[in-house]
Design a protein around this motif. Structure first.
Motif, PDB file in Angstrom:
ATOM      1  N   ILE A 160      -8.924   2.495   3.643  1.00 32.08           N
ATOM      2  CA  ILE A 160      -8.412   3.762   4.136  1.00 32.08           C
ATOM      3  C   ILE A 160      -6.958   3.645   4.579  1.00 32.08           C
ATOM      4  O   ILE A 160      -6.161   4.565   4.396  1.00 32.08           O
ATOM      5  CB  ILE A 160      -9.293   4.288   5.304  1.00 32.08           C
ATOM      6  CG1 ILE A 160      -8.840   5.663   5.760  1.00 32.08           C
ATOM      7  CG2 ILE A 160      -9.294   3.286   6.454  1.00 32.08           C
ATOM      8  CD1 ILE A 160      -9.009   6.733   4.723  1.00 32.08           C
ATOM      9  N   LYS A 161      -6.579   2.522   5.157  1.00 30.41           N
ATOM     10  CA  LYS A 161      -5.221   2.372   5.679  1.00 30.41           C
ATOM     11  C   LYS A 161      -4.199   2.434   4.547  1.00 30.41           C
ATOM     12  O   LYS A 161      -3.179   3.119   4.634  1.00 30.41           O
ATOM     13  CB  LYS A 161      -5.097   1.051   6.438  1.00 30.41           C
ATOM     14  CG  LYS A 161      -3.884   0.955   7.314  1.00 30.41           C
ATOM     15  CD  LYS A 161      -4.003  -0.228   8.266  1.00 30.41           C
ATOM     16  CE  LYS A 161      -3.180   0.027   9.509  1.00 30.41           C
ATOM     17  NZ  LYS A 161      -3.306  -1.064  10.471  1.00 30.41           N
ATOM     18  N   PHE A 162      -4.478   1.700   3.466  1.00 27.46           N
ATOM     19  CA  PHE A 162      -3.562   1.689   2.338  1.00 27.46           C
ATOM     20  C   PHE A 162      -3.496   3.061   1.678  1.00 27.46           C
ATOM     21  O   PHE A 162      -2.427   3.510   1.260  1.00 27.46           O
ATOM     22  CB  PHE A 162      -3.999   0.635   1.312  1.00 27.46           C
ATOM     23  CG  PHE A 162      -3.127   0.565   0.096  1.00 27.46           C
ATOM     24  CD1 PHE A 162      -1.910  -0.087   0.134  1.00 27.46           C
ATOM     25  CD2 PHE A 162      -3.527   1.165  -1.091  1.00 27.46           C
ATOM     26  CE1 PHE A 162      -1.096  -0.147  -0.984  1.00 27.46           C
ATOM     27  CE2 PHE A 162      -2.732   1.106  -2.214  1.00 27.46           C
ATOM     28  CZ  PHE A 162      -1.517   0.447  -2.164  1.00 27.46           C
ATOM     29  N   SER A 163      -4.643   3.753   1.554  1.00 20.64           N
ATOM     30  CA  SER A 163      -4.657   5.056   0.892  1.00 20.64           C
ATOM     31  C   SER A 163      -3.882   6.093   1.696  1.00 20.64           C
ATOM     32  O   SER A 163      -3.160   6.922   1.132  1.00 20.64           O
ATOM     33  CB  SER A 163      -6.104   5.520   0.669  1.00 20.64           C
ATOM     34  OG  SER A 163      -6.785   5.631   1.900  1.00 20.64           O
ATOM     35  N   ILE A 164      -3.999   6.062   3.031  1.00 16.90           N
ATOM     36  CA  ILE A 164      -3.244   7.001   3.872  1.00 16.90           C
ATOM     37  C   ILE A 164      -1.758   6.713   3.789  1.00 16.90           C
ATOM     38  O   ILE A 164      -0.924   7.628   3.678  1.00 16.90           O
ATOM     39  CB  ILE A 164      -3.737   6.926   5.324  1.00 16.90           C
ATOM     40  CG1 ILE A 164      -5.155   7.480   5.440  1.00 16.90           C
ATOM     41  CG2 ILE A 164      -2.793   7.693   6.252  1.00 16.90           C
ATOM     42  CD1 ILE A 164      -5.753   7.379   6.819  1.00 16.90           C
ATOM     43  N   LYS A 165      -1.410   5.434   3.811  1.00 16.28           N
ATOM     44  CA  LYS A 165      -0.003   5.046   3.696  1.00 16.28           C
ATOM     45  C   LYS A 165       0.575   5.482   2.354  1.00 16.28           C
ATOM     46  O   LYS A 165       1.709   5.959   2.268  1.00 16.28           O
ATOM     47  CB  LYS A 165       0.123   3.530   3.856  1.00 16.28           C
ATOM     48  CG  LYS A 165       1.543   3.036   3.988  1.00 16.28           C
ATOM     49  CD  LYS A 165       1.549   1.546   4.278  1.00 16.28           C
ATOM     50  CE  LYS A 165       2.973   1.034   4.453  1.00 16.28           C
ATOM     51  NZ  LYS A 165       2.997  -0.419   4.740  1.00 16.28           N
ATOM     52  N   SER A 166      -0.230   5.355   1.295  1.00 15.83           N
ATOM     53  CA  SER A 166       0.203   5.789  -0.031  1.00 15.83           C
ATOM     54  C   SER A 166       0.378   7.302  -0.082  1.00 15.83           C
ATOM     55  O   SER A 166       1.323   7.810  -0.688  1.00 15.83           O
ATOM     56  CB  SER A 166      -0.816   5.345  -1.088  1.00 15.83           C
ATOM     57  OG  SER A 166      -0.942   3.946  -1.115  1.00 15.83           O
ATOM     58  N   LEU A 167      -0.542   8.025   0.555  1.00 17.62           N
ATOM     59  CA  LEU A 167      -0.457   9.490   0.593  1.00 17.62           C
ATOM     60  C   LEU A 167       0.835   9.943   1.269  1.00 17.62           C
ATOM     61  O   LEU A 167       1.542  10.822   0.763  1.00 17.62           O
ATOM     62  CB  LEU A 167      -1.666  10.053   1.334  1.00 17.62           C
ATOM     63  CG  LEU A 167      -1.653  11.560   1.610  1.00 17.62           C
ATOM     64  CD1 LEU A 167      -1.647  12.330   0.299  1.00 17.62           C
ATOM     65  CD2 LEU A 167      -2.849  11.960   2.459  1.00 17.62           C
ATOM     66  N   ILE A 168       1.166   9.343   2.391  1.00 18.46           N
ATOM     67  CA  ILE A 168       2.394   9.711   3.108  1.00 18.46           C
ATOM     68  C   ILE A 168       3.619   9.382   2.275  1.00 18.46           C
ATOM     69  O   ILE A 168       4.553  10.190   2.165  1.00 18.46           O
ATOM     70  CB  ILE A 168       2.447   8.983   4.463  1.00 18.46           C
ATOM     71  CG1 ILE A 168       1.300   9.463   5.363  1.00 18.46           C
ATOM     72  CG2 ILE A 168       3.790   9.208   5.147  1.00 18.46           C
ATOM     73  CD1 ILE A 168       1.160   8.689   6.644  1.00 18.46           C
ATOM     74  N   SER A 169       3.621   8.205   1.666  1.00 18.52           N
ATOM     75  CA  SER A 169       4.767   7.773   0.868  1.00 18.52           C
ATOM     76  C   SER A 169       4.984   8.671  -0.339  1.00 18.52           C
ATOM     77  O   SER A 169       6.104   9.113  -0.618  1.00 18.52           O
ATOM     78  CB  SER A 169       4.566   6.327   0.413  1.00 18.52           C
ATOM     79  OG  SER A 169       5.605   5.926  -0.450  1.00 18.52           O
ATOM     80  N   ILE A 170       3.909   8.955  -1.068  1.00 23.25           N
ATOM     81  CA  ILE A 170       4.024   9.778  -2.273  1.00 23.25           C
ATOM     82  C   ILE A 170       4.376  11.210  -1.901  1.00 23.25           C
ATOM     83  O   ILE A 170       5.133  11.881  -2.607  1.00 23.25           O
ATOM     84  CB  ILE A 170       2.715   9.734  -3.080  1.00 23.25           C
ATOM     85  CG1 ILE A 170       2.495   8.319  -3.612  1.00 23.25           C
ATOM     86  CG2 ILE A 170       2.748  10.713  -4.245  1.00 23.25           C
ATOM     87  CD1 ILE A 170       1.130   8.094  -4.182  1.00 23.25           C
ATOM     88  N   GLY A 171       3.813  11.708  -0.788  1.00 18.54           N
ATOM     89  CA  GLY A 171       4.172  13.048  -0.339  1.00 18.54           C
ATOM     90  C   GLY A 171       5.650  13.165  -0.035  1.00 18.54           C
ATOM     91  O   GLY A 171       6.307  14.147  -0.401  1.00 18.54           O
ATOM     92  N   MET A 172       6.196  12.147   0.610  1.00 13.42           N
ATOM     93  CA  MET A 172       7.616  12.147   0.932  1.00 13.42           C
ATOM     94  C   MET A 172       8.466  12.065  -0.331  1.00 13.42           C
ATOM     95  O   MET A 172       9.459  12.779  -0.490  1.00 13.42           O
ATOM     96  CB  MET A 172       7.937  10.968   1.857  1.00 13.42           C
ATOM     97  CG  MET A 172       9.344  10.954   2.413  1.00 13.42           C
ATOM     98  SD  MET A 172       9.601   9.543   3.503  1.00 13.42           S
ATOM     99  CE  MET A 172       8.328   9.852   4.732  1.00 13.42           C
ATOM    100  N   SER A 173       8.055  11.191  -1.258  1.00  8.76           N
ATOM    101  CA  SER A 173       8.791  11.052  -2.512  1.00  8.76           C
ATOM    102  C   SER A 173       8.748  12.342  -3.321  1.00  8.76           C
ATOM    103  O   SER A 173       9.764  12.788  -3.866  1.00  8.76           O
ATOM    104  CB  SER A 173       8.190   9.897  -3.322  1.00  8.76           C
ATOM    105  OG  SER A 173       8.845   9.754  -4.559  1.00  8.76           O
ATOM    106  N   SER A 174       7.574  12.965  -3.399  1.00  7.92           N
ATOM    107  CA  SER A 174       7.420  14.212  -4.156  1.00  7.92           C
ATOM    108  C   SER A 174       8.228  15.343  -3.529  1.00  7.92           C
ATOM    109  O   SER A 174       8.830  16.163  -4.241  1.00  7.92           O
ATOM    110  CB  SER A 174       5.940  14.608  -4.225  1.00  7.92           C
ATOM    111  OG  SER A 174       5.173  13.596  -4.836  1.00  7.92           O
ATOM    112  N   LEU A 175       8.254  15.389  -2.196  1.00 11.60           N
ATOM    113  CA  LEU A 175       9.018  16.419  -1.501  1.00 11.60           C
ATOM    114  C   LEU A 175      10.507  16.289  -1.802  1.00 11.60           C
ATOM    115  O   LEU A 175      11.185  17.284  -2.089  1.00 11.60           O
ATOM    116  CB  LEU A 175       8.770  16.330   0.004  1.00 11.60           C
ATOM    117  CG  LEU A 175       9.491  17.360   0.877  1.00 11.60           C
ATOM    118  CD1 LEU A 175       8.997  18.769   0.560  1.00 11.60           C
ATOM    119  CD2 LEU A 175       9.286  17.047   2.356  1.00 11.60           C
TER     120      LEU A 175
END
Length: 297
Positions: free
Chosen positions: A92-107
């Motif tokens: 879960i930790k890696f998936s949440i970190k990935s979600l935040i990172s990709i969200g920031m990159s996509s934004l």
């Protein structure tokens, strides 16, 4: 942990956040301002998102909301299934970190405007300048302990479940797919210059990114469960054996774990919170430091 160690830990976390935010902005500028107007393409998932954007704009005549670029939105949607995959494979930790990172990159990719006209007249100049800027941005993201997602997430997850698989191999496969499509749909010039851009970006990303420097850490403790804590929280394998103190004749757990330079403070926090009397030795290939909490850079 004294106040100085706490300050260093918090400062390190703050610095990583700054690296990730600034790196994503720089990376998005290199793509939207320099690469997209020249009709060149990135490798991996982002390259696929660029190709899908072209399909929506040219074939379906849908350009998305005014002032926004479709690439970032498409890229985020392509990564959505990977969050579940990351959760199942890594945690879960890696998936949440990935979600935040990709969200920031996509934004950033969505909000950075694409110029109507290219800033450069020739492909080679655009490739070199965008490669340098994009490489610096990508390196900053990695140095902050994150990534731009896509094939990187697949590579990390598969390397956990399939030992013979590496992140680099996965990236190569996706790059071949993207540039193969460019060769079929466009012409060899677009494919070659896109490949040149990716090569330059990768080179500067490696120069900027120093997180792949491995550090060996040797831990001596009498407390049980620290090895499982490191594996669960950090996703790192631990080699463990039992020893006996020659003076006290008490049993002690001896552990070796390989981490990156920028994970040292995290490991330090985990171990010392569990056992404040643990002895920790750092070996980063350049020096060996015993009880390293007062000696780390």
């Amino acid at each position: 942990m004294n106040w100085l160690d706490q300050f260093e830990d918090k400062f390190s976390a703050f610095a990583n956040i700054c690296y990730i935010i600034l790196g994503n902005i720089i990376y998005a500028v290199s793509i939207n301002v320099l690469i997209t107007p020249m009709s060149l393409y990135n490798g991996g998932f982002l390259g696929m998102a660029q190709l899908l954007r072209l399909f929506f704009v040219k074939v379906l005549h849908f350009s998305g909301p005014p002032g926004m670029d479709l690439t970032g939105i498409i890229y985020f949607l392509m990564n959505v299934p990977l969050f579940y995959y990351a959760y199942r494979a890594v945690g879960i930790k890696f998936s949440i970190k990935s979600l935040i990172s990709i969200g920031m990159s996509s934004l950033c990719l969505t909000l950075v405007p694409v110029p109507a006209k290219p800033l450069f007249d020739d492909y080679l100049s655009a490739c070199v300048v965008a490669g340098v800027i994009g490489g610096v941005g990508s390196g900053m993201i990695l140095r902050g302990g994150s990534s731009t997602g896509g094939s990187d997430i697949i590579g990390v997850c598969m390397s956990k479940t399939h030992p013979n698989t590496s992140v680099g191999r996965i990236n190569v496969l996706f790059n071949v797919a993207v540039y193969g499509i460019c060769l079929l749909v466009f012409n060899i010039q677009i494919a070659i210059y896109s490949f040149i851009y990716t090569t330059v970006r990768s080179s500067f990303m490696d120069r900027m990114h120093t997180q792949n420097i491995n550090t060996e850490v040797l831990i001596f403790t009498k407390v049980d469960g620290i090895d499982k804590l490191i594996t669960t929280d950090m996703g790192r394998g631990v080699t463990k054996w039992e020893g006996t103190g020659s003076f006290t004749e008490e049993n002690v757990h001896i552990m070796v774990v390989a981490i990156t330079k920028y994970e040292v403070y995290h490991l330090q926090t985990l171990v010392l919170e569990k056992d404040p009397h643990a002895f920790i030795m750092l070996n980063d290939g350049e020096r060996v430091v015993g009880n390293f909490k007062k000696h780390l850079e």
